[in-house]
Design a protein around this motif. Structure first.
Motif, PDB file in Angstrom:
ATOM      1  N   VAL A   1       0.855  -1.180   0.000  1.00 34.74           N
ATOM      2  CA  VAL A   1       0.000   0.000   0.000  1.00 34.74           C
ATOM      3  C   VAL A   1       0.888   1.226   0.000  1.00 34.74           C
ATOM      4  CG1 VAL A   1      -1.799   1.262   1.231  1.00 34.74           C
ATOM      5  CG2 VAL A   1      -1.764  -1.252   1.299  1.00 34.74           C
ATOM      6  N   LYS A   2       0.688   2.084  -0.973  1.00 38.21           N
ATOM      7  CA  LYS A   2       1.414   3.353  -1.050  1.00 38.21           C
ATOM      8  C   LYS A   2       0.411   4.470  -0.815  1.00 38.21           C
ATOM      9  CE  LYS A   2       4.756   1.393  -4.248  1.00 38.21           C
ATOM     10  NZ  LYS A   2       4.332   0.005  -4.141  1.00 38.21           N
ATOM     11  N   LEU A   3       0.776   5.415   0.030  1.00 38.52           N
ATOM     12  CA  LEU A   3      -0.153   6.469   0.386  1.00 38.52           C
ATOM     13  C   LEU A   3       0.609   7.700   0.855  1.00 38.52           C
ATOM     14  CD1 LEU A   3      -1.706   5.538   3.844  1.00 38.52           C
ATOM     15  CD2 LEU A   3       0.239   4.405   2.867  1.00 38.52           C
ATOM     16  N   TYR A   4      -0.116   8.814   0.895  1.00 37.97           N
ATOM     17  CA  TYR A   4       0.474  10.037   1.430  1.00 37.97           C
ATOM     18  C   TYR A   4       0.740   9.859   2.919  1.00 37.97           C
ATOM     19  CZ  TYR A   4      -1.130  12.701  -2.730  1.00 37.97           C
ATOM     20  OH  TYR A   4      -1.341  13.182  -3.993  1.00 37.97           O
ATOM     21  N   PRO A   5       1.744  10.538   3.449  1.00 37.11           N
ATOM     22  CA  PRO A   5       2.021  10.487   4.891  1.00 37.11           C
ATOM     23  C   PRO A   5       0.878  11.098   5.704  1.00 37.11           C
ATOM     24  CG  PRO A   5       3.878  11.454   3.691  1.00 37.11           C
ATOM     25  CD  PRO A   5       2.744  11.347   2.729  1.00 37.11           C
TER      26      PRO A   5
ATOM     27  N   LYS B   1       4.099   2.126   2.326  1.00 39.01           N
ATOM     28  CA  LYS B   1       5.148   3.080   1.971  1.00 39.01           C
ATOM     29  C   LYS B   1       4.498   4.440   1.830  1.00 39.01           C
ATOM     30  CE  LYS B   1       8.887   4.061  -1.207  1.00 39.01           C
ATOM     31  NZ  LYS B   1       9.682   3.560  -2.315  1.00 39.01           N
ATOM     32  N   GLU B   2       4.991   5.401   2.590  1.00 38.98           N
ATOM     33  CA  GLU B   2       4.463   6.757   2.512  1.00 38.98           C
ATOM     34  C   GLU B   2       5.248   7.545   1.477  1.00 38.98           C
ATOM     35  OE1 GLU B   2       4.464   8.314   6.497  1.00 38.98           O
ATOM     36  OE2 GLU B   2       2.640   7.205   6.983  1.00 38.98           O
ATOM     37  N   ILE B   3       4.526   8.230   0.630  1.00 39.10           N
ATOM     38  CA  ILE B   3       5.127   9.012  -0.452  1.00 39.10           C
ATOM     39  C   ILE B   3       4.587  10.433  -0.381  1.00 39.10           C
ATOM     40  CG2 ILE B   3       5.377   9.216  -2.961  1.00 39.10           C
ATOM     41  CD1 ILE B   3       4.758   6.165  -3.062  1.00 39.10           C
ATOM     42  N   GLU B   4       5.474  11.388  -0.416  1.00 40.73           N
ATOM     43  CA  GLU B   4       5.069  12.794  -0.380  1.00 40.73           C
ATOM     44  C   GLU B   4       4.265  13.140  -1.645  1.00 40.73           C
ATOM     45  OE1 GLU B   4       5.360  14.887   2.093  1.00 40.73           O
ATOM     46  OE2 GLU B   4       6.538  13.520   3.331  1.00 40.73           O
ATOM     47  N   PRO B   5       3.255  13.995  -1.495  1.00 40.21           N
ATOM     48  CA  PRO B   5       2.409  14.338  -2.639  1.00 40.21           C
ATOM     49  C   PRO B   5       3.177  14.839  -3.860  1.00 40.21           C
ATOM     50  CG  PRO B   5       1.410  15.163  -0.627  1.00 40.21           C
ATOM     51  CD  PRO B   5       2.780  14.629  -0.258  1.00 40.21           C
ATOM     52  N   ASP B   6       4.221  15.640  -3.636  1.00 41.53           N
ATOM     53  CA  ASP B   6       4.952  16.189  -4.776  1.00 41.53           C
ATOM     54  C   ASP B   6       5.819  15.145  -5.481  1.00 41.53           C
ATOM     55  OD1 ASP B   6       6.727  16.054  -2.597  1.00 41.53           O
ATOM     56  OD2 ASP B   6       7.876  17.782  -3.293  1.00 41.53           O
ATOM     57  N   GLN B   7       5.982  13.977  -4.889  1.00 49.15           N
ATOM     58  CA  GLN B   7       6.763  12.893  -5.488  1.00 49.15           C
ATOM     59  C   GLN B   7       5.888  11.757  -6.023  1.00 49.15           C
ATOM     60  OE1 GLN B   7      10.227  12.743  -5.828  1.00 49.15           O
ATOM     61  NE2 GLN B   7       9.935  14.904  -5.410  1.00 49.15           N
ATOM     62  N   TRP B   8       4.576  11.871  -5.813  1.00 51.57           N
ATOM     63  CA  TRP B   8       3.658  10.774  -6.087  1.00 51.57           C
ATOM     64  C   TRP B   8       3.761  10.235  -7.518  1.00 51.57           C
ATOM     65  CZ3 TRP B   8       1.058   7.716  -2.922  1.00 51.57           C
ATOM     66  CH2 TRP B   8       0.112   6.870  -3.468  1.00 51.57           C
TER      67      TRP B   8
ATOM     68  N   GLU C   1       3.873  -3.550 -14.034  1.00 50.74           N
ATOM     69  CA  GLU C   1       2.748  -4.169 -13.323  1.00 50.74           C
ATOM     70  C   GLU C   1       1.483  -4.041 -14.157  1.00 50.74           C
ATOM     71  OE1 GLU C   1       2.257  -2.774  -9.313  1.00 50.74           O
ATOM     72  OE2 GLU C   1       4.347  -3.162  -8.810  1.00 50.74           O
ATOM     73  N   ASP C   2       0.582  -4.987 -13.992  1.00 51.86           N
ATOM     74  CA  ASP C   2      -0.721  -4.940 -14.650  1.00 51.86           C
ATOM     75  C   ASP C   2      -1.684  -4.156 -13.770  1.00 51.86           C
ATOM     76  OD1 ASP C   2       0.164  -6.559 -16.736  1.00 51.86           O
ATOM     77  OD2 ASP C   2      -0.425  -8.397 -15.699  1.00 51.86           O
ATOM     78  N   TYR C   3      -2.182  -3.046 -14.281  1.00 53.37           N
ATOM     79  CA  TYR C   3      -3.161  -2.251 -13.550  1.00 53.37           C
ATOM     80  C   TYR C   3      -4.558  -2.775 -13.848  1.00 53.37           C
ATOM     81  CZ  TYR C   3      -0.308   1.669 -11.877  1.00 53.37           C
ATOM     82  OH  TYR C   3       0.563   2.467 -11.191  1.00 53.37           O
ATOM     83  N   TYR C   4      -5.379  -2.911 -12.816  1.00 51.81           N
ATOM     84  CA  TYR C   4      -6.792  -3.244 -12.988  1.00 51.81           C
ATOM     85  C   TYR C   4      -7.654  -2.037 -12.699  1.00 51.81           C
ATOM     86  CZ  TYR C   4      -5.394  -8.009 -13.679  1.00 51.81           C
ATOM     87  OH  TYR C   4      -4.816  -9.133 -14.207  1.00 51.81           O
ATOM     88  N   ILE C   5      -7.147  -1.136 -11.880  1.00 52.43           N
ATOM     89  CA  ILE C   5      -7.783   0.144 -11.623  1.00 52.43           C
ATOM     90  C   ILE C   5      -6.677   1.187 -11.578  1.00 52.43           C
ATOM     91  CG2 ILE C   5      -9.112   1.539  -9.991  1.00 52.43           C
ATOM     92  CD1 ILE C   5     -10.297  -1.069  -8.899  1.00 52.43           C
ATOM     93  N   GLU C   6      -6.810   2.236 -12.361  1.00 48.72           N
ATOM     94  CA  GLU C   6      -5.841   3.321 -12.334  1.00 48.72           C
ATOM     95  C   GLU C   6      -6.477   4.554 -11.734  1.00 48.72           C
ATOM     96  OE1 GLU C   6      -3.151   4.039 -15.620  1.00 48.72           O
ATOM     97  OE2 GLU C   6      -3.948   2.238 -16.598  1.00 48.72           O
ATOM     98  N   SER C   7      -5.680   5.310 -11.006  1.00 50.04           N
ATOM     99  CA  SER C   7      -6.180   6.560 -10.430  1.00 50.04           C
ATOM    100  C   SER C   7      -5.971   7.697 -11.418  1.00 50.04           C
ATOM    101  CB  SER C   7      -5.475   6.863  -9.112  1.00 50.04           C
ATOM    102  OG  SER C   7      -4.094   7.056  -9.340  1.00 50.04           O
ATOM    103  N   ASP C   8      -6.673   8.770 -11.180  1.00 51.49           N
ATOM    104  CA  ASP C   8      -6.558   9.959 -12.017  1.00 51.49           C
ATOM    105  C   ASP C   8      -5.908  11.045 -11.183  1.00 51.49           C
ATOM    106  OD1 ASP C   8      -6.827  11.844 -14.009  1.00 51.49           O
ATOM    107  OD2 ASP C   8      -8.911  12.287 -13.534  1.00 51.49           O
ATOM    108  N   PHE C   9      -4.583  11.013 -11.085  1.00 54.16           N
ATOM    109  CA  PHE C   9      -3.880  11.988 -10.250  1.00 54.16           C
ATOM    110  C   PHE C   9      -2.993  12.863 -11.082  1.00 54.16           C
ATOM    111  CE2 PHE C   9      -1.544   7.969 -10.066  1.00 54.16           C
ATOM    112  CZ  PHE C   9      -0.296   8.328 -10.501  1.00 54.16           C
TER     113      PHE C   9
END
Length: 70
Positions: A6-10, A44-51, A62-70
């Motif tokens: 799981v990767k997410l903002y801090p 793993k926490e990732i800073e927003p400006d590095q996302w 990797e095979d994506y099954y759902i992609e985000s719109d960021f």
């Protein structure tokens, strides 16, 4: 088998992440029919400006099954 990364903002507490990891483990056990002891979850926490850079680099191939719109 299996490992969930799981990767997410801090900003979330250790308790929140532990609770979420437990819920993910329960879900995987139910849906995939495996034993809890074979399921691992990491964060793993990732800073927003590095996302975009980090996610792009780390998920190449990797095979994506759902992609985000960021």
């Amino acid at each position: 088998m299996p490992h969930l990364s799981v990767k997410l903002y801090p900003g979330r507490s250790k308790e929140v992440k532990q609770d979420f990891a437990n819920k993910l483990q329960d879900f995987v056990v139910k849906e995939l029919g495996c034993e809890p002891n074979v399921v691992s979850v990491s964060f793993k926490e990732i800073e927003p400006d590095q996302w975009k850079k980090v996610i792009g680099d780390e998920t190449t191939g990797e095979d994506y099954y759902i992609e985000s719109d960021f």
